[in-house]
Design a protein around this motif. Structure first.
Motif, PDB file in Angstrom:
ATOM      1  N   ASN A   1      48.400  33.726  30.728  1.00 53.07           N
ATOM      2  CA  ASN A   1      49.220  34.087  31.896  1.00 53.07           C
ATOM      3  C   ASN A   1      48.366  34.218  33.162  1.00 53.07           C
ATOM      4  N   ASP A   2      47.253  33.511  33.184  1.00 50.63           N
ATOM      5  CA  ASP A   2      46.305  33.592  34.307  1.00 50.63           C
ATOM      6  C   ASP A   2      45.865  35.022  34.586  1.00 50.63           C
ATOM      7  N   GLU A   3      45.757  35.829  33.512  1.00 51.47           N
ATOM      8  CA  GLU A   3      45.405  37.238  33.689  1.00 51.47           C
ATOM      9  C   GLU A   3      43.907  37.478  33.866  1.00 51.47           C
ATOM     10  N   TYR A   4      43.092  36.461  33.645  1.00 46.50           N
ATOM     11  CA  TYR A   4      41.648  36.596  33.798  1.00 46.50           C
ATOM     12  C   TYR A   4      41.184  35.822  35.021  1.00 46.50           C
ATOM     13  N   ARG A   5      40.084  36.277  35.581  1.00 45.61           N
ATOM     14  CA  ARG A   5      39.535  35.630  36.779  1.00 45.61           C
ATOM     15  C   ARG A   5      38.056  35.341  36.553  1.00 45.61           C
ATOM     16  N   TRP A   6      37.633  34.118  36.861  1.00 49.80           N
ATOM     17  CA  TRP A   6      36.223  33.741  36.815  1.00 49.80           C
ATOM     18  C   TRP A   6      35.756  33.575  38.253  1.00 49.80           C
ATOM     19  N   LEU A   7      34.809  34.432  38.668  1.00 46.45           N
ATOM     20  CA  LEU A   7      34.312  34.449  40.035  1.00 46.45           C
ATOM     21  C   LEU A   7      32.800  34.284  40.016  1.00 46.45           C
ATOM     22  N   GLU A   8      32.308  33.254  40.691  1.00 48.34           N
ATOM     23  CA  GLU A   8      30.874  33.015  40.795  1.00 48.34           C
ATOM     24  C   GLU A   8      30.459  32.976  42.260  1.00 48.34           C
TER      25      GLU A   8
ATOM     26  N   SER B   1      38.553  31.165  39.983  1.00 53.44           N
ATOM     27  CA  SER B   1      39.692  30.572  39.298  1.00 53.44           C
ATOM     28  C   SER B   1      40.297  31.550  38.306  1.00 53.44           C
ATOM     29  N   ARG B   2      41.526  31.300  37.970  1.00 49.88           N
ATOM     30  CA  ARG B   2      42.267  32.101  36.992  1.00 49.88           C
ATOM     31  C   ARG B   2      42.346  31.345  35.687  1.00 49.88           C
ATOM     32  N   PHE B   3      42.386  32.096  34.570  1.00 47.47           N
ATOM     33  CA  PHE B   3      42.551  31.467  33.265  1.00 47.47           C
ATOM     34  C   PHE B   3      43.207  32.462  32.326  1.00 47.47           C
TER      35      PHE B   3
END
Length: 135
Positions: A48-55, A43-45
């Motif tokens: 400006n949705d510039e970060y990504r959380w990837l699990e 997901s993006r957060f």
């Protein structure tokens, strides 16, 4: 401080471990194709949705591995242990893929020590593959 005076922890589980990686897409590809992990969250957060959380995680695992871009440091340097019922078979499977940075197959030369081997992801994070009997 003795154990009887220490407050009991409300913590009940290790939910997520975090590795720093240079490229989240490349790390996702490696963990899903080489280790057979599945994506649990992507997901993006941020404003400006510039970060990504990837699990990612092994199928059936409650613990997850977050693959994060470097925040303050270079990628790599983290360590986790994963479990398998047959460490020799897993070593053979990974060896057959080719190009995987893994140590030699384990032997039974150290009495009392768990049977394991070490490997590294493309960013230099360490993964101990440990044999834990099924049951």
């Amino acid at each position: 401080m003795s154990n009887d005076t220490r407050a009991r922890s409300g913590i009940s589980n290790i939910g997520v471990v975090m590795f720093t990686v240079a490229d989240q897409d490349a790390a996702q590809e490696w963990y899903t194709t080489v280790l057979g992990f599945e994506v649990r969250s992507d997901s993006r957060f941020g404003p400006n949705d510039e970060y990504r959380w990837l699990e990612v995680a092994p199928p059936g695992s409650t613990a997850r591995l977050a693959l994060n871009p470097p925040m303050f440091d270079q990628p790599g340097g983290g360590s986790i242990g994963v479990e398998t019922a047959d460490v020799a078979a897993e070593h053979a499977r990974l060896s057959a893929i080719g190009g995987v940075d893994l140590d030699a197959a384990p032997d039974d030369s150290t009495p009392g020590a768990p049977k394991l081997f070490m490997m590294r992801d493309p960013d230099g994070n360490n993964i101990a593959v440990v044999e834990v009997p099924a049951g």
